[in-house]
Design an enzyme around this catalytic site. Structure first.
Site, PDB file in Angstrom:
ATOM      1  N   VAL A 279       0.834  -1.209   0.000  1.00  0.00           N
ATOM      2  CA  VAL A 279       0.000   0.000   0.000  1.00  0.00           C
ATOM      3  C   VAL A 279       0.865   1.254   0.000  1.00  0.00           C
ATOM      4  CG1 VAL A 279      -1.663   1.313   1.362  1.00  0.00           C
ATOM      5  CG2 VAL A 279      -1.951  -1.146   1.074  1.00  0.00           C
ATOM      6  N   ILE A 282       2.539   1.621  -3.706  1.00  0.00           N
ATOM      7  CA  ILE A 282       1.709   1.796  -4.902  1.00  0.00           C
ATOM      8  C   ILE A 282       0.939   3.111  -4.830  1.00  0.00           C
ATOM      9  CG2 ILE A 282      -0.252   0.878  -6.198  1.00  0.00           C
ATOM     10  CD1 ILE A 282       0.640  -1.885  -5.348  1.00  0.00           C
ATOM     11  N   GLU A 284      -1.938   4.280  -5.460  1.00  0.00           N
ATOM     12  CA  GLU A 284      -3.250   3.807  -5.886  1.00  0.00           C
ATOM     13  C   GLU A 284      -4.152   4.937  -6.374  1.00  0.00           C
ATOM     14  OE1 GLU A 284      -2.817   4.795  -1.781  1.00  0.00           O
ATOM     15  OE2 GLU A 284      -2.088   2.970  -2.730  1.00  0.00           O
ATOM     16  N   ASP A 326      -4.742  21.842 -41.951  1.00  0.00           N
ATOM     17  CA  ASP A 326      -5.448  22.070 -43.198  1.00  0.00           C
ATOM     18  C   ASP A 326      -5.593  23.571 -43.387  1.00  0.00           C
ATOM     19  OD1 ASP A 326      -6.784  21.492 -45.514  1.00  0.00           O
ATOM     20  OD2 ASP A 326      -8.689  21.012 -44.556  1.00  0.00           O
ATOM     21  N   ASP A 601     -10.720  17.969 -41.738  1.00  0.00           N
ATOM     22  CA  ASP A 601     -12.174  18.001 -41.636  1.00  0.00           C
ATOM     23  C   ASP A 601     -12.863  16.968 -42.520  1.00  0.00           C
ATOM     24  OD1 ASP A 601     -11.694  19.084 -44.104  1.00  0.00           O
ATOM     25  OD2 ASP A 601     -12.420  21.091 -43.617  1.00  0.00           O
ATOM     26  N   ASP A 605      -9.108  13.003 -44.462  1.00  0.00           N
ATOM     27  CA  ASP A 605      -8.187  13.280 -43.369  1.00  0.00           C
ATOM     28  C   ASP A 605      -8.185  12.189 -42.291  1.00  0.00           C
ATOM     29  OD1 ASP A 605      -7.323  15.815 -44.325  1.00  0.00           O
ATOM     30  OD2 ASP A 605      -9.188  16.704 -43.627  1.00  0.00           O
ATOM     31  N   ASN A 667       5.396   8.656  -1.245  1.00  0.00           N
ATOM     32  CA  ASN A 667       5.295   7.198  -1.202  1.00  0.00           C
ATOM     33  C   ASN A 667       6.639   6.532  -0.933  1.00  0.00           C
ATOM     34  OD1 ASN A 667       2.640   7.718  -1.980  1.00  0.00           O
ATOM     35  ND2 ASN A 667       2.544   5.889  -3.261  1.00  0.00           N
ATOM     36  N   ASN A 694      -2.633   8.432   1.994  1.00  0.00           N
ATOM     37  CA  ASN A 694      -2.670   8.601   0.534  1.00  0.00           C
ATOM     38  C   ASN A 694      -3.981   9.220   0.067  1.00  0.00           C
ATOM     39  OD1 ASN A 694      -0.148   7.492   0.449  1.00  0.00           O
ATOM     40  ND2 ASN A 694      -0.804   5.483  -0.292  1.00  0.00           N
ATOM     41  N   THR A 697      -4.028  13.083   1.520  1.00  0.00           N
ATOM     42  CA  THR A 697      -3.086  14.048   0.956  1.00  0.00           C
ATOM     43  C   THR A 697      -2.975  13.953  -0.565  1.00  0.00           C
ATOM     44  OG1 THR A 697      -1.239  12.524   1.296  1.00  0.00           O
ATOM     45  CG2 THR A 697      -1.728  14.060   3.072  1.00  0.00           C
ATOM     46  N   ASP A 698      -3.211  12.738  -1.107  1.00  0.00           N
ATOM     47  CA  ASP A 698      -3.122  12.578  -2.553  1.00  0.00           C
ATOM     48  C   ASP A 698      -4.488  12.699  -3.218  1.00  0.00           C
ATOM     49  OD1 ASP A 698      -0.579  11.991  -1.857  1.00  0.00           O
ATOM     50  OD2 ASP A 698      -0.675   9.862  -2.309  1.00  0.00           O
TER      51      ASP A 698
END
Length: 856
Positions: A279, A282, A284, A326, A601, A605, A667, A694, A697-698
């Site tokens: 944990v 990673i 996450e 174009d 367009d 293309d 981390n 995590n 704060t993340d």
């Protein structure tokens, strides 16, 4: 067909196809339908929604998190398992939504086809499903129809076809039964019509040469079906980060678990430590926060007329170092406008005219009147060239309806591609407009200030020079003439009095030149790739700041890949390009190591848009095929929006960089602390606390980083090198520096508060846990300072940090603490945490200052 049908006479094509000018029999049609198959675009295979959803979990990071959840359940920590499961499922849902809305280009190509076709069968004219057409069928069409298949014209009467979707031509093109050389680009194949294009005027009869996947549209579908989804730099980097971290977690767990068992730790405690390390290592929240950050950028960009279809495309704009654009509707306004009039050596510049419209001269008035009366269109509907003449007259003060009422039409000769002029009779006068070389040939006088005079060879030469000069300025030129008292329209073939020339253009957008200059200042090359002719492309390009070197499509065809790779770097304008040319140009640039944004367009293309690092389609003029093949759609079809999108993309990448730097430094410190503490027999931060750190704060603070304003130099620095990526020397230095400071100080705090205890006490756990939360928030502002972002410039971040602090206090001072293993802290404890912050902050700033000085 064995030979190019556009280079052979119609009768030879009929012979090759064993067809009759009056059509096939029903029996022969059924036989051929069994041989050739339906006239349809083959639908490409796709993934089911279930397959798309399952694919979201094909990631090393996700696998390790699922394993950590299983270990948590085995160890009896249901809270940890639930939190991990929520994160995994949330990430899967985000990814599924994006993938489910992805590629549908082939379906759009199917919708492009005409649903029905008018065909000759058994000597009669009948309407059938367009899918039942086969080579050899004879089809008829008129203005307003969609061409149902590729076909060789047998007859054409005043026929004009809008082929912009295939060629990029800004105006409909005239059609005839004429042959052209085999190497002629599609835009110049006067005797051919192509599936999916629109008949704007006239009528025609043609023999079908190709159907279904053998048509020009079908060739594009083939290429789209064989094109893999282009991955952005961020996608590649996040995948690489996931593999690296996943491998690191496995290696770390493989080392720690046996070591703990060897030291006498129980199997349960070893499993809990392994879960905590997984944990801690990673990120996450990374996929979810990056997705949400990109989504926030998408929302902002849509307010600026840039609709992003694939989220990763937002940050990929930051790596673009070449834009292939174009011309029609992107660099230009996408509508014909009369810009200059020529009246016997007098030039009227309508774009810069400052006098009152009512002050026009008699000759100008007559020239504009011819454009109004010898005209079948209205301001709201009709041929773009004729609408431009009406617009010019209205802008110069002429009441169009009143003038037409004063000059009722009594006879006419409609325009045809063979004749190249149109004539109308109005009681006592006849008016003519058309190609200068034809109209002048039928004139014997010219109108001057003193009235009509003889059209001498010298005057004819001056007219020819003016036509050439207008052409060099990318103007489409029409000549105007009149004849007094014609008996009928047949009298308009000669004896005309030349009045003047009308020069019209699809003018550049006023803001585009500045946008191109800003793009170039940002270290990005801009190249025009258009289906228009060389003269028009060069003139428009020079007016917008492009170089004068032009490479034509037929020259590209004669080049091998190596030669083209060498030439593309020095050429800024590519003219008369086909779909194959555009893809070859794109690949030549990519082979030189460039990240390319390609705009377009039309159907033509689509392959280039899909193969480009960033495909940019037009929202107004663009076809469904182009939009579905693109990563981004310009809602206003304006190049200036691309420049703003690139600026936004760079700013978003900066914010993602801040988040990744912030996340990884934290981390790595978490892993180091848990690993080192475990060597002493302490599980200092259990998995539930690490997940809370995590998420706290993340989560909100990291998401709020997406709203950080762009730095002032974002468009004054070169594009980022995608080979260096996000995880470069800057972040590695921050990880080593800030991670070391955090680890040393918090381990010191742990041993200080343990006071020699054999196992971790709730007090020590709470102090380290809370200190870690506040240190991460402090580190966030240090990383923003590194990018010269003022501390209080983002109010969303201020609110997010305040909420994170409040939530942490709730974990300490509410019944929630029983789920996290924490206890309430006293005032003296907060004083000790303040000392920890005071010790770490100078260390953080010293590391950031070193990175800033060394790497920027």
């Amino acid at each position: 067909m064995a030979a190019s049908p556009h280079e052979r006479p119609p009768e030879h094509i009929l012979e090759d196809l064993d067809a009759n000018p009056d059509g096939l029999t029903s029996e022969e049609a059924r036989r051929r339908l069994e041989t050739y198959g339906e006239n349809d675009i083959v639908r490409g295979g796709g993934r089911s929604p279930a397959e798309i959803f399952i694919a979201q979990f094909d990631s090393v990071l996700i696998w390790v998190l699922i394993a950590a959840a299983a270990l948590s359940i085995w160890a009896g920590n249901a809270v940890d398992a639930i939190l991990i499961a929520i994160i995994v499922v949330a990430n899967g849902i985000f990814g599924f939504i994006q993938d489910f809305r992805a590629e549908r280009s082939l379906e759009a190509l199917r919708e492009l086809a005409a649903p029905t076709a008018t065909v000759r069968r058994d000597g009669d004219t009948r309407e059938i499903a367009a899918t039942e057409l086969i080579p050899g069928d004879v089809v008829v069409f008129r203005g307003g129809d969609v061409v149902p298949a590729d076909a060789r014209l047998l007859e054409a009467s005043d026929l004009e076809v809008d082929e912009a979707a295939l060629t990029g031509e800004s105006v409909p093109v005239s059609k005839s039964t004429a042959t052209v050389e085999s190497e002629a680009p599609l835009a110049e194949r006067e005797g051919m019509v192509y599936k999916g294009t629109n008949v704007t005027r006239g009528k025609g009869r043609a023999v079908v040469t190709d159907t279904g996947m053998e048509t020009a549209v079908g060739a594009i579908a083939h290429e789209l079906a064989g094109t893999e989804e282009t991955r952005t730099p961020l996608q590649d980097e996040l995948d690489q980060l996931g593999r690296t971290l996943g491998l690191g977690v496995l290696v770390l767990s493989a080392l720690v678990a046996p070591l703990l068992l060897f030291r006498g730790t129980s199997a349960l405690q070893a499993a809990l430590t392994a879960v905590s390390l997984a944990v801690a290592a990673i990120p996450e929240g990374l996929p979810a926060v990056v997705t949400l950050t990109l989504a926030l950028g998408v929302r902002r960009m849509s307010a600026e007329n840039a609709l992003v279809r694939r989220l990763p495309a937002v940050e990929a704009l930051g790596a673009v170092d070449v834009v292939c654009t174009d011309k029609t509707g992107t660099l230009t306004k996408g509508q014909m406008t009369v810009s200059k009039l020529w009246l016997n050596d007098a030039v009227v510049d309508l774009e810069s005219a400052t006098d009152e419209p009512t002050t026009r001269s008699d000759r100008e008035d007559l020239l504009l009147e011819i454009g109004v009366c010898c005209n079948d269109s209205t301001l709201e509907d009709g041929d773009p060239t004729e609408q431009a003449l009406l617009e010019a007259a209205a802008n110069r003060g002429i009441d169009i309806e009143k003038r037409r009422a004063e000059k009722p039409r009594t006879d006419e000769i409609p325009f045809s591609s063979e004749r190249k002029w149109m004539g109308t009779v109005h009681d006592d006068v006849g008016y003519v407009k058309g190609a200068p070389e034809v109209v002048v040939e039928n004139c014997d006088r010219i109108l001057t200030d003193d009235g009509p005079v003889e059209l001498t060879d010298d005057r004819r030469a001056r007219i020819e020079e003016t036509v050439q000069a207008f052409g060099d300025d990318a103007l489409r030129v029409l000549a105007m003439a009149y004849r007094d008292e014609p008996a009928d329209a047949d009298d308009l073939n000669d004896g005309l009095t030349f009045v003047g020339l009308s020069g019209m253009i699809d003018p550049p957008r006023t803001e585009v030149a500045d946008a191109i200059a800003a793009t170039i200042r940002a270290g990005i090359d801009v190249k025009m790739v258009t289906g228009d002719n060389v003269r028009t492309a060069r003139a428009i390009g020079e007016s917008l700041g492009f170089g004068s070197a032009v490479l034509e499509g037929r020259e590209i065809e004669r080049m091998d890949e190596q030669t083209l790779r060498e030439r593309v770097a020095s050429v800024d304008v590519f003219a008369r390009t086909s779909p194959e040319h555009k893809v070859r140009i794109l690949r030549a640039l990519q082979d030189r190591g460039h990240d390319v944004a390609m705009t377009g367009d039309g159907v033509n293309d689509a392959p280039a848009l899909k193969n480009a690092d960033i495909g940019v389609a037009m929202g107004i003029r663009g076809t469904d095929v182009a939009r579905q093949a693109s990563d981004m759609v310009l809602l206003d079809d304006n190049y200036a929006t691309i420049e703003r999108a690139i600026e936004r993309g760079r700013a978003i990448f900066d914010n993602i960089w801040k988040f990744v730097a912030y996340l990884l430094t934290a981390n790595v410190a978490e892993v180091a602390i848990v690993f080192i503490a475990s060597l002493y027999g302490y599980l200092i931060l259990p998995a539930v606390q690490l997940l809370w750190i995590n998420l706290l704060t993340d989560g909100l603070p990291a998401l709020a980083l997406g709203a950080d304003p762009a730095s002032g130099d974002v468009m004054d620095r070169p594009p980022r090198d995608r080979d260096q990526g996000i995880i470069g020397r800057q972040i590695l230095t921050l990880i080593a520096g800030i991670g070391t400071v955090t680890t040393v100080v918090l381990l010191a705090l742990m041993f200080y508060t343990l006071e020699g205890a054999a196992s971790v006490t709730p007090y020590t756990m709470t102090m380290v846990f809370t200190s870690f939360v506040f240190l991460e928030l402090v580190g966030l502002y240090v990383i923003r300072w590194l990018h010269e972002t003022p501390a209080l410039s983002n109010p969303w971040l201020t609110v997010a940090v305040a909420m994170s602090i409040a939530l942490q206090l709730a974990v300490l001072y509410t019944p929630l603490n029983q789920y996290f293993g924490t206890i309430p802290l006293e005032l003296a404890d907060w004083g000790l945490i303040a000392v920890v912050l005071a010790v770490c902050l100078p260390g953080y700033l010293a590391v950031a200052a070193f990175v800033k000085r060394r790497h920027r």
